[in-house]
Scaffold this motif. Structure first.
Motif, PDB file in Angstrom:
ATOM      1  N   PHE A 211       0.796  -1.026  -0.050  1.00 20.98           N
ATOM      2  CA  PHE A 211       0.128  -0.066  -0.142  1.00 20.98           C
ATOM      3  C   PHE A 211       0.874   0.978   0.170  1.00 20.98           C
ATOM      4  O   PHE A 211       2.084   1.263   0.618  1.00 20.98           O
ATOM      5  CB  PHE A 211      -0.888   0.003   1.251  1.00 20.98           C
ATOM      6  CG  PHE A 211      -1.784  -1.200   1.122  1.00 20.98           C
ATOM      7  CD1 PHE A 211      -3.284  -0.985   0.792  1.00 20.98           C
ATOM      8  CD2 PHE A 211      -1.656  -2.443   1.879  1.00 20.98           C
ATOM      9  CE1 PHE A 211      -4.010  -2.047   0.954  1.00 20.98           C
ATOM     10  CE2 PHE A 211      -2.328  -3.506   2.134  1.00 20.98           C
ATOM     11  CZ  PHE A 211      -3.612  -3.249   1.392  1.00 20.98           C
ATOM     12  N   THR A 212       0.614   2.323  -0.329  1.00 17.32           N
ATOM     13  CA  THR A 212       1.148   3.457  -0.542  1.00 17.32           C
ATOM     14  C   THR A 212       1.046   4.268   0.942  1.00 17.32           C
ATOM     15  O   THR A 212       0.313   3.797   1.648  1.00 17.32           O
ATOM     16  CB  THR A 212       0.404   4.645  -1.476  1.00 17.32           C
ATOM     17  OG1 THR A 212      -0.765   4.775  -1.085  1.00 17.32           O
ATOM     18  CG2 THR A 212       0.533   3.999  -2.972  1.00 17.32           C
TER      19      THR A 212
ATOM     20  N   ASP B 106       4.398   3.107  12.769  1.00 16.86           N
ATOM     21  CA  ASP B 106       4.880   4.433  12.951  1.00 16.86           C
ATOM     22  C   ASP B 106       6.035   4.367  13.968  1.00 16.86           C
ATOM     23  O   ASP B 106       6.981   4.934  14.084  1.00 16.86           O
ATOM     24  CB  ASP B 106       4.187   5.483  13.268  1.00 16.86           C
ATOM     25  CG  ASP B 106       3.347   5.845  11.809  1.00 16.86           C
ATOM     26  OD1 ASP B 106       3.623   5.356  10.993  1.00 16.86           O
ATOM     27  OD2 ASP B 106       2.073   6.501  12.099  1.00 16.86           O
ATOM     28  N   ARG B 107       5.637   3.664  15.409  1.00 14.60           N
ATOM     29  CA  ARG B 107       6.324   3.750  16.357  1.00 14.60           C
ATOM     30  C   ARG B 107       7.322   2.585  16.359  1.00 14.60           C
ATOM     31  O   ARG B 107       8.752   2.775  16.504  1.00 14.60           O
ATOM     32  CB  ARG B 107       5.397   3.339  17.680  1.00 14.60           C
ATOM     33  CG  ARG B 107       6.590   3.397  18.858  1.00 14.60           C
ATOM     34  CD  ARG B 107       5.299   3.279  20.137  1.00 14.60           C
ATOM     35  NE  ARG B 107       4.887   1.997  20.219  1.00 14.60           N
ATOM     36  CZ  ARG B 107       3.665   1.927  20.186  1.00 14.60           C
ATOM     37  NH1 ARG B 107       2.552   2.967  19.494  1.00 14.60           N
ATOM     38  NH2 ARG B 107       3.031   0.555  20.129  1.00 14.60           N
TER      39      ARG B 107
ATOM     40  N   PRO C 180      10.516   2.198   2.842  1.00 13.36           N
ATOM     41  CA  PRO C 180      11.384   3.416   3.097  1.00 13.36           C
ATOM     42  C   PRO C 180      10.366   4.794   2.623  1.00 13.36           C
ATOM     43  O   PRO C 180      10.634   5.798   3.037  1.00 13.36           O
ATOM     44  CB  PRO C 180      12.180   3.212   2.112  1.00 13.36           C
ATOM     45  CG  PRO C 180      12.578   1.721   2.128  1.00 13.36           C
ATOM     46  CD  PRO C 180      11.263   1.044   2.165  1.00 13.36           C
ATOM     47  N   GLY C 181       9.578   4.449   1.393  1.00 12.71           N
ATOM     48  CA  GLY C 181       8.796   5.699   0.965  1.00 12.71           C
ATOM     49  C   GLY C 181       7.453   5.737   1.849  1.00 12.71           C
ATOM     50  O   GLY C 181       6.837   7.091   1.635  1.00 12.71           O
ATOM     51  N   GLY C 182       7.498   5.370   3.073  1.00  9.61           N
ATOM     52  CA  GLY C 182       6.216   5.484   3.842  1.00  9.61           C
ATOM     53  C   GLY C 182       4.902   4.688   3.494  1.00  9.61           C
ATOM     54  O   GLY C 182       4.007   4.776   4.240  1.00  9.61           O
ATOM     55  N   GLY C 183       5.248   3.918   2.590  1.00 12.50           N
ATOM     56  CA  GLY C 183       4.057   2.655   2.189  1.00 12.50           C
ATOM     57  C   GLY C 183       4.130   1.647   3.177  1.00 12.50           C
ATOM     58  O   GLY C 183       4.812   1.623   4.223  1.00 12.50           O
ATOM     59  N   ILE C 184       3.311   0.498   3.216  1.00 13.53           N
ATOM     60  CA  ILE C 184       2.986  -0.633   3.757  1.00 13.53           C
ATOM     61  C   ILE C 184       3.268  -2.000   3.027  1.00 13.53           C
ATOM     62  O   ILE C 184       2.721  -1.899   1.762  1.00 13.53           O
ATOM     63  CB  ILE C 184       1.928  -0.375   4.648  1.00 13.53           C
ATOM     64  CG1 ILE C 184       1.690   0.985   5.567  1.00 13.53           C
ATOM     65  CG2 ILE C 184       1.641  -1.484   5.644  1.00 13.53           C
ATOM     66  CD1 ILE C 184       0.238   1.026   6.088  1.00 13.53           C
TER      67      ILE C 184
END
Length: 744
Positions: free
Chosen positions: A225-226, A284-285, A309-313
């Motif tokens: 996922f983004t 996030d934690r 790394p890009g914030g995706g999952i």
């Protein structure tokens, strides 16, 4: 004046200057000459020199012309070779362009007019980087020139790949020659670069297909996922594991929509309520999330979510149903095993308590056994004195009776009495020896350096009467070597072997005692021609109260060989037997010889004495037992001695004072009444008379302490019951060779 190594042009110039100088000198001499004849001579000489120099100039000019022609041919050959080269070539001499080929000059058409002889290397690189045909933007090309100039000859100063327009690629190599010239090569590698690029693109395409195949055939379900929660990609296993329709897994589908769909259709049961906010918070934690959920179909799924790394999952699902069932089964087994272990622990605790109770009982039993052993030890100490005292008295009385009843009708009866008593004495000694060895073990023994010959002679003297009565020939071959052993128990062992040999040998037979050397060992052997022993009995006869099957009744209780075996095991001696029924037996004891100990001679032993010779000596006997004292006095008087009988140290001192002189010898018991000892009585008599009177201690004490005291004070030790065959020779020897002397 002219250097042959200089160029021809310089040599010609120098010769012209020399000729001009010579002509000027000749003119001056002509002007200054006093006569016309001298001027003529000078002119002739000058003309000869001019002709010689002219010939040299002509030869030099010819050589210069040939050299110039060779140089032109060489330059033309070099130009032809450079033109034939596939790559660009340029030679820089002293930092300036000397020569290059056409390809080198035409690589950059917009600067080809600048590439002329005399162009510096720095100017060439500046022009190249400004050329419109130069595509590479590597600024390090110009920066590497300075260190490249300082490199050694023959080393590559610069090697770079440059890109030109129209997708052309060249390998640029800058190299210094041994003559400090710089060669710049431009090699066309366009084909190689294009081929590598094509292969790389093909490889990337194949890897992409491979990765896609791997992604689709993974056993785990994977979905990404983004950062905004929109679906990017997934594999078919992800959809199958969750049981989602195709329409729910389209690219761009929000993750909240997927979770709402699963919640509405109860795809995840139990406490697996998907809370997206909680998931995001944990991601996030911690950067990752791991959870085990139960699917509506009953499958157990492991969910792993990782922050990209890009914030995706990245979400991964694994079917762990079998693992979960195995875990449950294992947990059940662990619970069952825990219960079993609990029960086993309870049993072990009960067993431990029982063991503690048994150990306490064993401790009490051990204390009782130790008390019994202590009592047994005290009994043996008392028996060694109290039991042997009457035996000693009886032995002395029977010996006196034997001599008195000789040649009388009572002689056979007395001889039978003596034989029966001897058997009783041997049995008592065997029982006491067995008891000592059992109760105290090796502490009973006192190993020391022992002369075998002395022990063998003693056994011979003691057992000769028995052999004579039995009609058996007893021979001994003394071996005067020293061994490490206990003298008392080794003597007893040899006696037991000899007595058994005599006892089980018929009249007319023979018993031989001797020794054999075996390296650093000595083997004492007792040979007999007796009844022999069966092979099946040759080990059993060393057990207590065990006898061979062919032994007649009434011939012993079977303790002698048991004592020999126990004694030798404690002394680290080896006992062996070889026997054949009807032919005889050989018993042997193997012992270590004492290294460095000289062989003893037989000169030091007590000489044999005539049994009928009178012993005309004054003998002081100190013995607290009245029966033993009476028997000893009777025997000594029968030998012809004058006997002073005393039951205590005080009586002995009184008798010595009454006769007013020192006795010839003292015979004393060690244990007297009221804690008195025989050694103190001997010292008291010596102090009273002022004479070092010879003394013999007759005692049941077999300790090494008494032997050391005898060596220190000066008295011999005989054990009870005393062997008369030793006592009388010892008395005569001590009086003869240790005559009373003033006490120092």
């Amino acid at each position: 004046m002219i250097d042959p190594q200089e160029p021809l042009a310089q040599q010609v110039a120098r010769q012209a200057k020399i000729i001009e100088a010579l002509m000027r000198r000749a003119n001056r001499q002509h002007e200054l000459g006093s006569t016309a004849y001298s001027a003529f001579q000078s002119a002739i000489a000058l003309q000869g020199q001019v002709w010689a120099k002219t010939r040299d100039l002509e030869r030099t000019a010819t050589e210069l012309h040939v050299a110039r022609a060779d140089r032109e041919r060489t330059r033309k050959s070099l130009a032809d070779a450079l033109s034939a080269m596939e790559g660009g070539f340029a030679l820089f001499t002293d930092g300036k362009l000397e020569v290059c080929n056409d390809l080198f000059q035409s690589l950059f058409p917009d600067i080809s007019a600048l590439i002329q002889p005399g162009l510096t290397l720095d100017e060439y690189f500046e022009s190249m980087t400004r050329s419109g045909h130069f595509v590479s933007t590597d600024s390090r090309i110009h920066n590497t020139l300075s260190p490249a100039r300082r490199s050694q000859g023959g080393a590559s100063m610069l090697s770079k790949v440059i890109e030109l327009t129209e997708d052309r690629w060249f390998q640029m190599n800058l190299q210094r020659t041994n003559s400090d010239n710089v060669v710049l090569l431009m090699t066309d590698i366009t084909g190689v670069v294009r081929q590598n690029r094509s292969e790389k693109e093909n490889l990337i395409d194949r890897q992409a297909d491979y990765l896609q195949a791997v992604f689709e055939n993974m056993t785990s379900g994977v979905c990404t996922f983004t950062s905004d929660g929109a679906l990017m990609m997934h594999n078919s296993q992800f959809r199958r594991l969750l049981g989602l329709p195709y329409t729910m897994l389209q690219k761009g589908t929000e993750i909240t929509r997927l979770l709402d769909f699963m919640k509405m259709h109860e795809l995840l049961t139990d406490d697996s309520d998907p809370d997206i906010d909680l998931w995001k918070e944990r991601l996030d934690r911690q950067g990752r999330l791991r959870k085990r959920v139960r699917h509506a179909t009953g499958r157990m799924l492991d969910l792993h979510a990782h922050r990209l790394p890009g914030g995706g999952i990245l979400v991964e699902l694994k079917d762990v149903t079998l693992e979960h069932r195995a875990t449950e089964m294992l947990e059940n087994r662990v619970a069952e095993r825990t219960a079993e272990l609990t029960r086993a622990n309870a049993r072990l605790r009960d067993q431990y308590e029982e063991k503690a109770r048994v150990e306490e009982e064993l401790r009490l039993a051990k204390e009782r056994a130790e008390a019994a052993v202590s009592s047994k030890t005290r009994f043996l100490a008392a028996a060694s004195h109290d039991l042997l005292q009457p035996i000693n008295a009886a032995k002395l009385l029977i010996a006196t009776l034997l001599e008195t009843a000789a040649d009388t009708p009572m002689a056979p009866t007395v001889e039978r009495l003596h034989g029966s008593f001897t058997s009783t004495e041997q049995l008592l000694h065997s029982l006491l020896d067995i008891s000592r060895l059992e109760s105290t073990g090796a502490s009973t023994l006192t190993p020391t350096d022992v002369c075998l010959g002395t022990l063998m002679r003693s056994v011979y003297e003691d057992q000769t009467p028995l052999a004579v009565r039995k009609g058996v020939t007893l021979d001994i071959v003394p071996c005067m070597v020293f061994v490490r052993s206990d003298p008392v128990y080794l003597l007893r062992s040899i006696q037991n072997l000899v007595v058994n040999a005599i006892q089980y040998t018929d009249a007319g037979g023979r018993v031989l005692v001797g020794c054999r050397r075996n390296g650093d060992k000595i083997v004492l052997q007792v040979w007999d021609t007796g009844i022999g022993i069966n092979r099946k009995d040759q080990k059993r006869i060393f057990e207590e109260f065990a006898r061979a099957d062919n032994v007649p009744l009434g011939s012993g209780v079977g303790l002698g060989l048991s004592i020999v075996d126990r004694t030798c095991r404690l002394l680290d001696h080896k006992v062996r037997v070889r026997s054949k029924p009807g032919a005889g037996s050989v018993f042997s004891i193997e012992m270590d010889m004492v290294p460095g100990q000289p062989m003893a001679s037989e000169e030091g032993r007590v000489p044999d004495q005539d049994a009928d010779a009178a012993a005309d000596h004054i003998v002081l006997v100190i013995e607290n037992d009245p029966d033993v004292l009476f028997a000893t006095v009777q025997k000594l008087e029968q030998w012809g001695a004058s006997v002073l009988a005393a039951r205590s140290e005080e009586e002995a001192l009184g008798l010595v004072e009454d006769i007013g002189m020192a006795p010839d010898i003292i015979l004393a018991d060690y244990q007297l009444d009221n804690g008195a000892t025989g050694d103190n009585a001997i010292l008291a008599v010596r102090a009273k008379t002022g004479v070092r009177v010879p003394a013999i201690m007759i005692t049941a004490d077999r300790s090494d302490t008494l032997l050391r005291a005898g060596a220190e004070i000066g008295f011999s030790v005989l054990t009870k019951p005393v062997q008369l065959s030793r006592l009388r020779p010892l008395i005569d020897w001590k009086i003869r060779w240790q005559a009373p002397e003033d006490a120092a």
